[in-house]
Design a protein around this motif. Structure first.
Motif, PDB file in Angstrom:
ATOM      1  N   ARG A 196     -12.538  -3.502  -1.702  1.00 28.34           N
ATOM      2  CA  ARG A 196     -11.333  -4.303  -1.905  1.00 28.34           C
ATOM      3  C   ARG A 196     -10.193  -3.307  -1.965  1.00 28.34           C
ATOM      4  NH1 ARG A 196      -8.488  -6.628  -6.518  1.00 28.34           N
ATOM      5  NH2 ARG A 196      -7.593  -8.645  -5.953  1.00 28.34           N
ATOM      6  N   LEU A 197      -9.203  -3.458  -1.106  1.00 33.01           N
ATOM      7  CA  LEU A 197      -8.155  -2.462  -0.900  1.00 33.01           C
ATOM      8  C   LEU A 197      -6.787  -3.022  -1.285  1.00 33.01           C
ATOM      9  CD1 LEU A 197      -9.461  -1.572   2.639  1.00 33.01           C
ATOM     10  CD2 LEU A 197      -9.803  -0.141   0.625  1.00 33.01           C
ATOM     11  N   LEU A 198      -6.011  -2.252  -2.036  1.00 27.60           N
ATOM     12  CA  LEU A 198      -4.663  -2.652  -2.430  1.00 27.60           C
ATOM     13  C   LEU A 198      -3.650  -1.699  -1.788  1.00 27.60           C
ATOM     14  CD1 LEU A 198      -5.223  -3.385  -6.234  1.00 27.60           C
ATOM     15  CD2 LEU A 198      -5.270  -5.003  -4.336  1.00 27.60           C
ATOM     16  N   PHE A 199      -2.889  -2.221  -0.828  1.00 27.61           N
ATOM     17  CA  PHE A 199      -1.885  -1.433  -0.121  1.00 27.61           C
ATOM     18  C   PHE A 199      -0.484  -1.868  -0.524  1.00 27.61           C
ATOM     19  CE2 PHE A 199      -5.525  -1.366   2.767  1.00 27.61           C
ATOM     20  CZ  PHE A 199      -5.558  -0.051   3.201  1.00 27.61           C
ATOM     21  N   ASP A 200       0.422  -0.915  -0.656  1.00 20.92           N
ATOM     22  CA  ASP A 200       1.854  -1.214  -0.791  1.00 20.92           C
ATOM     23  C   ASP A 200       2.525  -1.043   0.564  1.00 20.92           C
ATOM     24  OD1 ASP A 200       1.918  -1.843  -3.421  1.00 20.92           O
ATOM     25  OD2 ASP A 200       3.146  -0.157  -4.072  1.00 20.92           O
ATOM     26  N   PHE A 201       3.421  -1.953   0.911  1.00 23.87           N
ATOM     27  CA  PHE A 201       4.291  -1.730   2.066  1.00 23.87           C
ATOM     28  C   PHE A 201       5.300  -0.644   1.687  1.00 23.87           C
ATOM     29  CE2 PHE A 201       2.768  -5.930   3.248  1.00 23.87           C
ATOM     30  CZ  PHE A 201       2.665  -5.832   4.620  1.00 23.87           C
ATOM     31  N   ASP A 202       5.545   0.289   2.593  1.00 26.21           N
ATOM     32  CA  ASP A 202       6.544   1.326   2.319  1.00 26.21           C
ATOM     33  C   ASP A 202       7.944   0.738   2.245  1.00 26.21           C
ATOM     34  OD1 ASP A 202       4.294   2.865   2.528  1.00 26.21           O
ATOM     35  OD2 ASP A 202       5.197   4.386   3.818  1.00 26.21           O
ATOM     36  N   GLU A 203       8.202  -0.293   3.013  1.00 26.78           N
ATOM     37  CA  GLU A 203       9.456  -1.055   2.963  1.00 26.78           C
ATOM     38  C   GLU A 203       9.109  -2.536   2.937  1.00 26.78           C
ATOM     39  OE1 GLU A 203      12.550  -0.015   2.729  1.00 26.78           O
ATOM     40  OE2 GLU A 203      12.109   2.138   2.834  1.00 26.78           O
ATOM     41  N   ILE A 204       9.924  -3.324   2.241  1.00 28.42           N
ATOM     42  CA  ILE A 204       9.662  -4.765   2.197  1.00 28.42           C
ATOM     43  C   ILE A 204       9.747  -5.323   3.618  1.00 28.42           C
ATOM     44  CG2 ILE A 204      10.458  -6.990   1.340  1.00 28.42           C
ATOM     45  CD1 ILE A 204      11.487  -5.551  -1.133  1.00 28.42           C
ATOM     46  N   PRO A 205       8.667  -5.942   4.105  1.00 29.24           N
ATOM     47  CA  PRO A 205       8.632  -6.396   5.495  1.00 29.24           C
ATOM     48  C   PRO A 205       9.200  -7.805   5.670  1.00 29.24           C
ATOM     49  CG  PRO A 205       6.520  -6.782   4.495  1.00 29.24           C
ATOM     50  CD  PRO A 205       7.380  -6.160   3.418  1.00 29.24           C
ATOM     51  N   GLU A 206       9.448  -8.134   6.902  1.00 29.27           N
ATOM     52  CA  GLU A 206       9.867  -9.503   7.241  1.00 29.27           C
ATOM     53  C   GLU A 206       8.631 -10.373   7.429  1.00 29.27           C
ATOM     54  OE1 GLU A 206      12.900 -10.723   7.443  1.00 29.27           O
ATOM     55  OE2 GLU A 206      14.083  -8.894   7.217  1.00 29.27           O
ATOM     56  N   ILE A 207       7.810 -10.426   6.383  1.00 30.95           N
ATOM     57  CA  ILE A 207       6.574 -11.198   6.402  1.00 30.95           C
ATOM     58  C   ILE A 207       6.563 -12.104   5.180  1.00 30.95           C
ATOM     59  CG2 ILE A 207       4.049 -11.096   6.396  1.00 30.95           C
ATOM     60  CD1 ILE A 207       4.205  -8.314   7.545  1.00 30.95           C
ATOM     61  N   LYS A 208       6.125 -13.322   5.349  1.00 26.30           N
ATOM     62  CA  LYS A 208       6.100 -14.269   4.238  1.00 26.30           C
ATOM     63  C   LYS A 208       5.000 -13.915   3.241  1.00 26.30           C
ATOM     64  CE  LYS A 208       7.848 -18.244   6.862  1.00 26.30           C
ATOM     65  NZ  LYS A 208       7.547 -19.622   7.335  1.00 26.30           N
ATOM     66  N   ILE A 209       5.236 -14.276   2.000  1.00 31.96           N
ATOM     67  CA  ILE A 209       4.214 -14.120   0.967  1.00 31.96           C
ATOM     68  C   ILE A 209       3.058 -15.078   1.270  1.00 31.96           C
ATOM     69  CG2 ILE A 209       3.735 -14.378  -1.491  1.00 31.96           C
ATOM     70  CD1 ILE A 209       6.724 -13.752  -1.951  1.00 31.96           C
ATOM     71  N   GLY A 210       1.837 -14.569   1.126  1.00 31.36           N
ATOM     72  CA  GLY A 210       0.660 -15.380   1.411  1.00 31.36           C
ATOM     73  C   GLY A 210       0.264 -15.390   2.873  1.00 31.36           C
ATOM     74  N   GLU A 211       0.907 -14.548   3.689  1.00 23.43           N
ATOM     75  CA  GLU A 211       0.597 -14.479   5.117  1.00 23.43           C
ATOM     76  C   GLU A 211      -0.699 -13.691   5.335  1.00 23.43           C
ATOM     77  OE1 GLU A 211       1.639 -15.581   8.953  1.00 23.43           O
ATOM     78  OE2 GLU A 211       3.175 -15.665   7.394  1.00 23.43           O
TER      79      GLU A 211
END
Length: 279
Positions: A196-211
């Motif tokens: 189970r892997l937990l990644f942080d985006f380096d910058e907040i992406p233009e992706i919806k939460i729960g995508e």
């Protein structure tokens, strides 16, 4: 004793210690260790999640006249998020019997009061909106919740045979969602070879939460590495071996100095020994 005989004795002793001679006959094939670029990328799949949240509250008693961001919008530091009027004006607006009268009051008092814009202190994603336009709020009342970060809660979709560590980089890429860099912040072993892997985006992406997203985790890369096929490796007692040729130094009847190692090794090809018929 010749070097060739010494080499054969050492190999045979090693093979007997591994208990490899049973009902199989071993044949050897000399091969060479190669030098090439090698890398390990693991496919991953997961879901985006916002976290590390903070709240935006009303700085005074008043009325909300405008809400700029929508739910799940990305907001930047110093962006105006909520527009309010003071308690005095809001008290006056409360006297209005309907929307037309309210608009008339605002028109009549235009220029005699100031709107106050409540700004976003840190860049993030709007995860909750607690108020509606024209709502009356008290000082300290919750207006918005903003998440500073977005992460991917993921898993590897193919087996990983090497140890992983925090800080590994990855890429989330999609023809519609775009391409974003991620960094491994933590991991939890699941079944064998899976995490189970937990990644942080380096910058907040233009992706919806729960995508639902997918990408790769870059585990290792060597521009120049000595490599042998994995099938040529001998696994014994949790360790890995190859029968590698070495350069002997001083040789006595009982000891041989290992002066260095060469790039040749022996691959073992096992064949079944023909069964003898009972008489």
């Amino acid at each position: 004793m010749s070097k060739k005989k010494i080499k054969i004795i050492l190999i045979c002793s090693f093979l007997f210690s591994l208990n490899l001679f049973s009902q199989e006959v071993l044949k050897f094939e000399e091969k060479k260790i190669t030098d090439k670029k090698i890398f390990i990328n693991s496919p991953i799949s997961g879901v985006t999640q916002a976290y590390d949240e903070y709240n935006v509250t009303a700085p005074f008693d008043g009325q909300v006249t405008a809400i700029m961001p929508a739910l799940f919008d990305i907001v930047n530091s110093s962006d105006a998020a909520i527009r309010m009027v003071s308690g005095e004006v809001s008290a006056l607006l409360k006297t209005a019997k309907d929307e037309n009268e309210r608009k008339e009051i605002l028109k009549r008092w235009k220029g005699m009061f100031n709107y106050s814009d409540i700004k976003i202190p840190e860049k993030g994603i709007v995860t909750k909106i607690y108020v509606k336009k024209d709502a009356f709020v008290n000082k300290g009342e919750l207006l918005l919740t903003v998440a500073r970060k977005m992460r991917v809660i993921a898993k590897n979709t193919e087996k990983i045979y090497v140890e992983i560590e925090k800080g590994l980089n990855g890429i989330i890429e999609d023809s519609k969602l775009g391409k974003y860099k991620i960094t491994l912040k933590d991991f939890i072993p699941q079944e064998k070879y899976f995490y189970r892997l937990l990644f942080d985006f380096d910058e907040i992406p233009e992706i919806k939460i729960g995508e639902q997203v997918s990408g790769i985790m870059m585990i290792a890369e060597r521009k120049s590495a000595r490599v042998v096929p994995s099938e040529d490796v001998i696994n014994y007692d949790g360790k890995k071996y190859i029968l590698i040729e070495f350069e002997p130094g001083i040789i006595t009847e009982t000891d041989t100095e290992i002066a260095g190692f060469k790039l040749n090794y022996l691959k073992m090809n096992k064949t079944s020994e023909p069964q003898q018929k009972e008489k």
